[in-house]
Write an enzyme that holds these catalytic residues in place. Structure first.
Site, PDB file in Angstrom:
ATOM      1  N   LYS A  87      25.263 108.966   3.242  1.00  0.00           N
ATOM      2  CA  LYS A  87      25.175 108.888   4.704  1.00  0.00           C
ATOM      3  C   LYS A  87      26.219 107.905   5.230  1.00  0.00           C
ATOM      4  O   LYS A  87      26.058 106.691   5.139  1.00  0.00           O
ATOM      5  CB  LYS A  87      23.792 108.434   5.174  1.00  0.00           C
ATOM      6  CG  LYS A  87      23.648 108.694   6.686  1.00  0.00           C
ATOM      7  CD  LYS A  87      22.635 107.824   7.379  1.00  0.00           C
ATOM      8  CE  LYS A  87      23.155 106.465   7.744  1.00  0.00           C
ATOM      9  NZ  LYS A  87      24.250 106.459   8.752  1.00  0.00           N
ATOM     10  N   GLU A  96      25.556  95.367  -0.753  1.00  0.00           N
ATOM     11  CA  GLU A  96      26.737  94.563  -0.461  1.00  0.00           C
ATOM     12  C   GLU A  96      26.636  94.236   1.020  1.00  0.00           C
ATOM     13  O   GLU A  96      26.799  95.109   1.867  1.00  0.00           O
ATOM     14  CB  GLU A  96      27.987  95.365  -0.816  1.00  0.00           C
ATOM     15  CG  GLU A  96      29.174  94.486  -1.086  1.00  0.00           C
ATOM     16  CD  GLU A  96      29.977  94.288   0.155  1.00  0.00           C
ATOM     17  OE1 GLU A  96      29.681  93.300   0.872  1.00  0.00           O
ATOM     18  OE2 GLU A  96      30.851  95.103   0.426  1.00  0.00           O
ATOM     19  N   CYS A 109      33.849  92.333   5.230  1.00  0.00           N
ATOM     20  CA  CYS A 109      32.725  91.491   4.820  1.00  0.00           C
ATOM     21  C   CYS A 109      33.184  90.158   4.231  1.00  0.00           C
ATOM     22  O   CYS A 109      32.500  89.165   4.370  1.00  0.00           O
ATOM     23  CB  CYS A 109      31.831  92.246   3.865  1.00  0.00           C
ATOM     24  SG  CYS A 109      32.752  93.116   2.612  1.00  0.00           S
ATOM     25  N   GLU A 121      27.579  85.715  10.570  1.00  0.00           N
ATOM     26  CA  GLU A 121      28.727  86.599  10.411  1.00  0.00           C
ATOM     27  C   GLU A 121      29.087  87.182  11.782  1.00  0.00           C
ATOM     28  O   GLU A 121      28.259  87.833  12.415  1.00  0.00           O
ATOM     29  CB  GLU A 121      28.379  87.729   9.444  1.00  0.00           C
ATOM     30  CG  GLU A 121      29.522  88.698   9.251  1.00  0.00           C
ATOM     31  CD  GLU A 121      29.243  89.751   8.186  1.00  0.00           C
ATOM     32  OE1 GLU A 121      28.254  90.481   8.317  1.00  0.00           O
ATOM     33  OE2 GLU A 121      30.027  89.821   7.224  1.00  0.00           O
TER      34      GLU A 121
HETATM   35  P1  NAI Z   1      24.191  98.315   9.924  1.00  0.00           P
HETATM   36  O1  NAI Z   1      23.779  97.546   8.731  1.00  0.00           O
HETATM   37  O2  NAI Z   1      23.163  98.697  10.930  1.00  0.00           O
HETATM   38  O3  NAI Z   1      24.917  99.686   9.463  1.00  0.00           O
HETATM   39  C1  NAI Z   1      25.395  99.988   8.176  1.00  0.00           C
HETATM   40  C2  NAI Z   1      24.839 101.326   7.710  1.00  0.00           C
HETATM   41  O4  NAI Z   1      23.430 101.221   7.586  1.00  0.00           O
HETATM   42  C3  NAI Z   1      25.087 102.495   8.660  1.00  0.00           C
HETATM   43  O5  NAI Z   1      25.336 103.663   7.914  1.00  0.00           O
HETATM   44  C4  NAI Z   1      23.755 102.627   9.377  1.00  0.00           C
HETATM   45  O6  NAI Z   1      23.515 103.919   9.883  1.00  0.00           O
HETATM   46  C5  NAI Z   1      22.792 102.289   8.259  1.00  0.00           C
HETATM   47  N1  NAI Z   1      21.459 101.855   8.691  1.00  0.00           N
HETATM   48  C6  NAI Z   1      21.122 101.180   9.823  1.00  0.00           C
HETATM   49  N2  NAI Z   1      19.800 100.976   9.871  1.00  0.00           N
HETATM   50  C7  NAI Z   1      19.267 101.538   8.766  1.00  0.00           C
HETATM   51  C8  NAI Z   1      17.933 101.665   8.251  1.00  0.00           C
HETATM   52  N3  NAI Z   1      16.881 101.175   8.909  1.00  0.00           N
HETATM   53  N4  NAI Z   1      17.762 102.294   7.075  1.00  0.00           N
HETATM   54  C9  NAI Z   1      18.811 102.781   6.390  1.00  0.00           C
HETATM   55  N5  NAI Z   1      20.074 102.713   6.833  1.00  0.00           N
HETATM   56  C10 NAI Z   1      20.317 102.092   7.998  1.00  0.00           C
HETATM   57  O7  NAI Z   1      25.347  97.493  10.631  1.00  0.00           O
HETATM   58  P2  NAI Z   1      25.810  97.570  12.174  1.00  0.00           P
HETATM   59  O8  NAI Z   1      24.642  97.456  13.089  1.00  0.00           O
HETATM   60  O9  NAI Z   1      26.693  98.741  12.331  1.00  0.00           O
HETATM   61  O10 NAI Z   1      26.676  96.236  12.291  1.00  0.00           O
HETATM   62  C11 NAI Z   1      26.038  95.005  12.603  1.00  0.00           C
HETATM   63  C12 NAI Z   1      26.603  93.873  11.801  1.00  0.00           C
HETATM   64  O11 NAI Z   1      26.392  94.102  10.414  1.00  0.00           O
HETATM   65  C13 NAI Z   1      28.102  93.658  11.921  1.00  0.00           C
HETATM   66  O12 NAI Z   1      28.432  92.920  13.048  1.00  0.00           O
HETATM   67  C14 NAI Z   1      28.387  92.911  10.655  1.00  0.00           C
HETATM   68  O13 NAI Z   1      28.077  91.554  10.807  1.00  0.00           O
HETATM   69  C15 NAI Z   1      27.425  93.524   9.655  1.00  0.00           C
HETATM   70  N6  NAI Z   1      28.099  94.538   8.839  1.00  0.00           N
HETATM   71  C16 NAI Z   1      28.548  94.181   7.603  1.00  0.00           C
HETATM   72  C17 NAI Z   1      29.259  95.073   6.841  1.00  0.00           C
HETATM   73  C18 NAI Z   1      29.758  94.706   5.483  1.00  0.00           C
HETATM   74  O14 NAI Z   1      30.735  95.277   5.033  1.00  0.00           O
HETATM   75  N7  NAI Z   1      29.114  93.826   4.767  1.00  0.00           N
HETATM   76  C19 NAI Z   1      29.587  96.412   7.330  1.00  0.00           C
HETATM   77  C20 NAI Z   1      29.014  96.732   8.620  1.00  0.00           C
HETATM   78  C21 NAI Z   1      28.318  95.804   9.334  1.00  0.00           C
END
Ligand code: NAI
Ligand code: MG
Length: 498
Positions: A195, A270, A304, A401
């Site tokens: 996904k 991660e 990240c 972050e």
């Molecule tokens: P997110 O963690 O919500 O999204 C990442 C993935 O998780 C997406 O595919 C999303 O659809 C999925 N997801 C969201 N809620 C879920 C759930 N309940 N169950 C399963 N999958 C789920 O991140 P978001 O809201 O896009 O970004 C927010 C913050 O997260 C950013 O500002 C950043 O600080 C952090 N982030 C860190 C990343 C990294 O590479 N470590 C990448 C993206 C975001």
């Protein structure tokens, strides 16, 4: 923002793909979401809608997991030799390489990143990850075990694929993330339900087309576009999924761990980071300035392990900050399709608001803005490369972050390694750390003291062979390298009386 004089012409194949229909890949076929719902993905450079995308929900997850299960248990995938799997993965790398330019454009349009970055970072790395893991298919050995009480029996271990893997990826490096999860899973013999992030689904869907063209057996790779709370949550909770691999926010990582606890799914996470960049007085300051600037402004800080906390010795602090602030002002921010662009927009209005909120909170808590600090224009989601000084460890900008081009710079008084390490380690994260020093003893001693999954000294990049992941709340497990593929296996011990 620079004037639109040299915008790269979008190839016809890219326009055709984007204007085509975007359905779910389940069991080797493209199908609409069972609810027939769709959502839109936008171009962050101007906020316009690029395409409508099928929105998967629980019923689609059921179908995809069933297909992945069939392919894993009885399909041709389960009978395919490791060498044959290797050949398919290698062919996927070749196909991606042949279409690299097309993928780079799609990534830039969907995510906003500079086309040059997509060309020289995202595509080559994705291709190399596939080739690297193609090699691992034939090298996943167990061991013969020397027993503590040898004599009448003999024992060995072997590695078996863990089963059906649910892979949930973020939007900051969409193709790289998808490939970094697919390649080792397929190398280990697993099947996958992927996904991609709802903000950037397009390169994963284009990859799905290549996967079909190459002839991966049906059901081995299923791609479900959709939202986290619906598709993502349904994958995480599904009893037919054996392992979840996730990259994204720490908050969602926590939700996933709870959901996976029901049946003890294997989990690799991660998560976020707050990487310290520590500059010692003996460092090559010009290189440290350039490295520190790139570390936080590349990909608009949406990495990240972006170097988001700068710690510099007081003797070099002013020179360093002046240099990084100057670089911040020089970074050419604009549409990723422009040849001169070094930093594109951030991915969404939501991220723009989040980053702006952090800068405002830093200001209100007493930080000084040494460079940037604002939004650029009113169209698209552009943020200025920003440098904050006068930040303290208790401020939100230092603790959380930001995931944007915002550097918090702090100085330290004396080169007491334990104190510096304590300050650098005073975070809930532990993904990366960067050191700038010419002194070998300082480098090795600090590398030992820092609580971080990756320590870089005077630079160094990402490589498929080097494990990547975090200490503390930056995650569980490692991706890439041998550990990255072993994470998709179960270890079985076999004992035999002689
Ligand atoms: P997110 O963690 O919500 O999204 C990442 C993935 O998780 C997406 O595919 C999303 O659809 C999925 N997801 C969201 N809620 C879920 C759930 N309940 N169950 C399963 N999958 C789920 O991140 P978001 O809201 O896009 O970004 C927010 C913050 O997260 C950013 O500002 C950043 O600080 C952090 N982030 C860190 C990343 C990294 O590479 N470590 C990448 C993206 C975001
Ligand atoms: Mg998008």
């Amino acid at each position: 923002m620079s004037v639109n004089v040299s915008m790269a012409a979008i190839p016809a194949a890219v326009t055709d793909f984007i204007h085509g229909s975007h359905q779910l890949l389940i069991d080797g076929r493209w199908i609409a979401a069972s609810s027939e719902k769709t959502f839109s993905t936008r171009n962050p450079a101007n906020g316009s809608i690029l395409a409508q995308i099928a929105s998967a929900e629980a019923a689609d997850v059921d179908l995809a997991v069933a297909a992945a299960r069939r392919a894993f248990e009885d399909g041709p995938w389960s009978r395919m030799t490791p060498a044959a799997r290797a050949k398919l993965i290698w062919r996927l790398a070749d196909a991606l390489e042949a279409k690299a330019e097309e993928f780079a454009f799609i990534e830039t349009l969907d995510n906003g990143k500079p086309l040059n970055d997509a060309r020289i970072i995202d595509l080559p790395h994705s291709i190399e990850v596939l080739r690297y893991y193609a090699g691992w298919c034939t090298k996943l050995n167990g061991e013969s075990v020397s027993l503590s009480n040898p004599g009448t029996w003999h024992a060995y271990t072997m590695r078996e694929p863990v089963g059906v893997v649910g892979s949930i990826t973020p939007w900051n490096a969409p193709l790289m993330m998808a490939v970094s999860k697919l390649a080792p899973a397929l190398a280990a013999g697993c099947t996958v339900v992927l996904k991609p992030a709802e903000q950037t689904p397009l390169t994963a869907l284009r990859l799905g087309q290549l996967i079909l063209d190459i002839g991966f057996p049906d059901g081995v790779v299923n791609i479900l576009t959709g939202f986290g709370e619906t598709a993502g949550a349904a994958i995480t909770a599904h009893p037919g999924v054996d392992k979840i691999t996730f990259t994204g926010s720490t908050e969602v990582g926590r939700i996933i761990v709870k959901a996976a606890a029901g049946d003890f799914k294997r989990v690799t996470l991660e998560l976020g980071g707050k990487t310290p960049v520590i500059v010692f007085p003996d460092a090559d300051i010009d290189r440290a300035i350039e490295g520190a600037a790139r570390s936080i402004f590349s990909n608009a800080g949406q990495i990240c392990n972006a170097g988001s906390r700068l710690y510099a010795h007081r003797d070099v602090f002013d020179q360093l900050i002046e240099g990084v602030a100057r670089r911040a002002g020089e970074f050419r921010v604009g549409n990723g399709l422009e040849a001169s662009t070094q930093m594109g927009p951030v991915v969404s209005q939501e991220q723009l608001d989040r980053i702006s909120g952090f800068i405002a909170s830093g200001r209100s808590q007493g930080a000084q803005v040494r460079a940037g600090g604002g939004r650029i224009g009113s169209e698209g989601f552009f943020v200025q490369p920003t440098v904050l000084t006068g930040t303290r460890p208790d401020m939100d900008v230092v603790r959380q972050e930001i995931f944007g081009p915002v550097l918090c710079a702090m100085s330290y008084e004396e080169a007491d390694l334990d104190r510096i390490a304590r300050e650098a380690n005073a975070t809930s994260y532990g993904l990366g750390a960067v050191l700038w020093t010419k002194d070998l003893a300082t480098a090795h001693k600090m590398a030992k003291k820092l609580k971080a999954g990756t320590v870089r000294v005077n630079g160094g990049g990402l490589d498929p062979a080097l494990p990547f992941g975090g200490f503390k709340q930056s995650g569980w497990g490692r991706e890439l390298g041998r550990e990255g593929v072993e994470a998709y296996t179960e270890l079985k011990s076999v004992a035999m009386a002689l």
